[in-house]
Scaffold this motif. Structure first.
Motif, PDB file in Angstrom:
ATOM      1  N   GLU A 254       8.635 -10.449  30.958  1.00 34.77           N
ATOM      2  CA  GLU A 254       9.674  -9.467  30.627  1.00 34.77           C
ATOM      3  C   GLU A 254       9.056  -8.075  30.525  1.00 34.77           C
ATOM      4  N   TYR A 255       7.934  -7.987  29.819  1.00 35.52           N
ATOM      5  CA  TYR A 255       7.240  -6.708  29.643  1.00 35.52           C
ATOM      6  C   TYR A 255       6.835  -6.123  30.993  1.00 35.52           C
ATOM      7  N   ALA A 256       6.358  -6.979  31.893  1.00 35.73           N
ATOM      8  CA  ALA A 256       5.893  -6.502  33.199  1.00 35.73           C
ATOM      9  C   ALA A 256       7.034  -5.988  34.066  1.00 35.73           C
ATOM     10  N   LEU A 257       8.263  -6.392  33.755  1.00 42.09           N
ATOM     11  CA  LEU A 257       9.418  -5.931  34.529  1.00 42.09           C
ATOM     12  C   LEU A 257       9.724  -4.449  34.286  1.00 42.09           C
ATOM     13  N   ASN A 258       9.278  -3.948  33.155  1.00 44.40           N
ATOM     14  CA  ASN A 258       9.569  -2.547  32.816  1.00 44.40           C
ATOM     15  C   ASN A 258       8.566  -1.629  33.520  1.00 44.40           C
ATOM     16  N   ILE A 259       8.780  -1.446  34.808  1.00 42.94           N
ATOM     17  CA  ILE A 259       7.924  -0.584  35.630  1.00 42.94           C
ATOM     18  C   ILE A 259       8.800   0.427  36.361  1.00 42.94           C
ATOM     19  N   GLY A 260       8.406   1.667  36.300  1.00 46.16           N
ATOM     20  CA  GLY A 260       9.137   2.704  37.022  1.00 46.16           C
ATOM     21  C   GLY A 260      10.502   2.981  36.425  1.00 46.16           C
ATOM     22  N   ASP A 261      11.476   3.187  37.274  1.00 50.88           N
ATOM     23  CA  ASP A 261      12.814   3.596  36.840  1.00 50.88           C
ATOM     24  C   ASP A 261      13.821   2.448  36.886  1.00 50.88           C
TER      25      ASP A 261
ATOM     26  N   VAL B  68      16.220   0.676  35.298  1.00 53.68           N
ATOM     27  CA  VAL B  68      17.016   0.825  34.074  1.00 53.68           C
ATOM     28  C   VAL B  68      17.333  -0.531  33.444  1.00 53.68           C
ATOM     29  N   LEU B  69      17.541  -1.533  34.264  1.00 58.74           N
ATOM     30  CA  LEU B  69      17.895  -2.860  33.782  1.00 58.74           C
ATOM     31  C   LEU B  69      16.848  -3.433  32.835  1.00 58.74           C
ATOM     32  N   PHE B  70      15.582  -3.036  33.022  1.00 61.27           N
ATOM     33  CA  PHE B  70      14.490  -3.617  32.240  1.00 61.27           C
ATOM     34  C   PHE B  70      13.853  -2.632  31.264  1.00 61.27           C
ATOM     35  N   ASN B  71      14.496  -1.493  31.048  1.00 57.36           N
ATOM     36  CA  ASN B  71      13.917  -0.456  30.206  1.00 57.36           C
ATOM     37  C   ASN B  71      13.714  -0.875  28.755  1.00 57.36           C
ATOM     38  N   ARG B  72      14.472  -1.885  28.315  1.00 55.59           N
ATOM     39  CA  ARG B  72      14.348  -2.275  26.911  1.00 55.59           C
ATOM     40  C   ARG B  72      13.058  -3.035  26.632  1.00 55.59           C
ATOM     41  N   TYR B  73      12.377  -3.491  27.682  1.00 59.07           N
ATOM     42  CA  TYR B  73      11.133  -4.242  27.484  1.00 59.07           C
ATOM     43  C   TYR B  73       9.947  -3.276  27.327  1.00 59.07           C
ATOM     44  N   THR B  74      10.002  -2.481  26.285  1.00 60.15           N
ATOM     45  CA  THR B  74       8.994  -1.460  26.018  1.00 60.15           C
ATOM     46  C   THR B  74       7.747  -2.074  25.382  1.00 60.15           C
ATOM     47  N   ASP B  75       6.734  -1.236  25.188  1.00 58.20           N
ATOM     48  CA  ASP B  75       5.533  -1.677  24.471  1.00 58.20           C
ATOM     49  C   ASP B  75       5.908  -2.200  23.083  1.00 58.20           C
ATOM     50  N   GLU B  76       6.768  -1.433  22.392  1.00 56.34           N
ATOM     51  CA  GLU B  76       7.169  -1.803  21.033  1.00 56.34           C
ATOM     52  C   GLU B  76       7.921  -3.128  21.023  1.00 56.34           C
ATOM     53  N   TYR B  77       8.816  -3.308  21.985  1.00 61.92           N
ATOM     54  CA  TYR B  77       9.592  -4.547  22.088  1.00 61.92           C
ATOM     55  C   TYR B  77       8.655  -5.738  22.322  1.00 61.92           C
ATOM     56  N   PHE B  78       7.706  -5.564  23.224  1.00 62.85           N
ATOM     57  CA  PHE B  78       6.747  -6.619  23.546  1.00 62.85           C
ATOM     58  C   PHE B  78       5.918  -6.993  22.321  1.00 62.85           C
ATOM     59  N   LEU B  79       5.457  -5.980  21.588  1.00 61.89           N
ATOM     60  CA  LEU B  79       4.627  -6.237  20.414  1.00 61.89           C
ATOM     61  C   LEU B  79       5.425  -6.935  19.318  1.00 61.89           C
ATOM     62  N   LYS B  80       6.655  -6.474  19.075  1.00 68.06           N
ATOM     63  CA  LYS B  80       7.492  -7.103  18.045  1.00 68.06           C
ATOM     64  C   LYS B  80       7.831  -8.544  18.415  1.00 68.06           C
ATOM     65  N   THR B  81       8.123  -8.774  19.693  1.00 66.23           N
ATOM     66  CA  THR B  81       8.392 -10.130  20.157  1.00 66.23           C
ATOM     67  C   THR B  81       7.183 -11.030  19.917  1.00 66.23           C
ATOM     68  N   SER B  82       5.995 -10.510  20.190  1.00 64.42           N
ATOM     69  CA  SER B  82       4.758 -11.271  20.010  1.00 64.42           C
ATOM     70  C   SER B  82       4.499 -11.566  18.535  1.00 64.42           C
ATOM     71  N   GLU B  83       4.832 -10.617  17.672  1.00 63.64           N
ATOM     72  CA  GLU B  83       4.623 -10.801  16.236  1.00 63.64           C
ATOM     73  C   GLU B  83       5.530 -11.892  15.657  1.00 63.64           C
ATOM     74  N   LYS B  84       6.740 -12.023  16.212  1.00 66.94           N
ATOM     75  CA  LYS B  84       7.718 -12.992  15.695  1.00 66.94           C
ATOM     76  C   LYS B  84       7.631 -14.345  16.403  1.00 66.94           C
ATOM     77  N   LEU B  85       6.896 -14.403  17.482  1.00 65.23           N
ATOM     78  CA  LEU B  85       6.951 -15.543  18.380  1.00 65.23           C
ATOM     79  C   LEU B  85       6.583 -16.863  17.709  1.00 65.23           C
ATOM     80  N   VAL B  86       5.475 -16.890  16.993  1.00 62.46           N
ATOM     81  CA  VAL B  86       5.012 -18.151  16.395  1.00 62.46           C
ATOM     82  C   VAL B  86       5.997 -18.641  15.341  1.00 62.46           C
ATOM     83  N   ASP B  87       6.477 -17.741  14.498  1.00 60.24           N
ATOM     84  CA  ASP B  87       7.466 -18.132  13.496  1.00 60.24           C
ATOM     85  C   ASP B  87       8.721 -18.716  14.137  1.00 60.24           C
ATOM     86  N   ASN B  88       9.167 -18.088  15.213  1.00 64.23           N
ATOM     87  CA  ASN B  88      10.378 -18.567  15.890  1.00 64.23           C
ATOM     88  C   ASN B  88      10.189 -19.978  16.455  1.00 64.23           C
TER      89      ASN B  88
END
Length: 205
Positions: free
Chosen positions: A171-178, A180-200
């Motif tokens: 998902e993170y790798a999809l956010n390349i260039g312009d 728009v469909l994948f713009n939400r997969y930012t660095d912050e989104y990726f990091l937060k997802t990773s932080e919650k992943l094990v608990d989930n």
């Protein structure tokens, strides 16, 4: 005479290692600056690194495939980077496991666009045995086997954690260039997802 040969061999090895490190670091810079791997060549990387193309091809005979592999092993060897974390007795087993996807995410983010390139190249590198030697599933499973609560399902849980993280990476790798469909997969989104992943994942057991 032997010491002279040994000294010469050591100097040559040092030069080799320095050139390799320079080429790897320059490759990351060039890939990030160009922003399109189709336009990056090994000759260009060699020029920017201040070494001859022949030297670059000696280090990376398969050209960019070997460059990507070298960056992965140099910058993404999380098993080596996490040695202190795994041995830290102040952390619980679950806290150590939680840190594994976070450390991977932080390393990828720190590489910028190159980190996303590595993700897109993962399948090809695994196919030719040029990805990381350590599988995170094995490390997570080994840690889970030390717990009373999760040891009976350690392999299944470890596989689910690794699978979920690979999904987050792509998902993170999809956010390349312009795109728009994948713009939400930012660095912050990726990091937060990773932080919650094990608990989930653990909530399911």
């Amino acid at each position: 005479m032997t010491s002279l040969r040994d000294g010469r061999a050591l100097r040559q090895q040092n030069i080799y290692d320095l050139n390799r490190e320079r080429l790897i670091n320059t490759a990351v810079q060039v890939i990030n600056e160009v922003g399109d791997i189709r336009e990056v060549t090994l000759t260009q990387i060699a020029k920017e690194a201040g070494v001859s193309p022949a030297t670059a091809y000696n280090h990376f005979p398969e050209r960019m495939e070997d460059v990507y592999s070298a960056i992965v092993h140099s910058k993404m060897d999380v098993a080596a980077n996490m040695g202190a974390t795994i041995l830290d007795e102040s952390l619980s087993t679950i806290e150590k496991i939680k840190q594994i996807p976070v450390t991977y995410a932080e390393n990828l983010i720190s590489l910028g666009y190159t980190g996303k390139v590595l993700i897109t190249q993962m399948f090809n590198l695994i196919k030719v045995d040029k990805w990381l030697d350590q599988d995170p599933v094995q490390a997570i499973s080994a840690l889970l086997n030390t717990t009373d609560e999760y040891k009976d399902q350690a392999d299944e849980i470890a596989l689910n954690i690794a699978t979920a993280f690979r999904g987050a990476m792509f998902e993170y790798a999809l956010n390349i260039g312009d795109q728009v469909l994948f713009n939400r997969y930012t660095d912050e989104y990726f990091l937060k997802t990773s932080e919650k992943l094990v608990d989930n994942i653990l909530k399911q057991y």
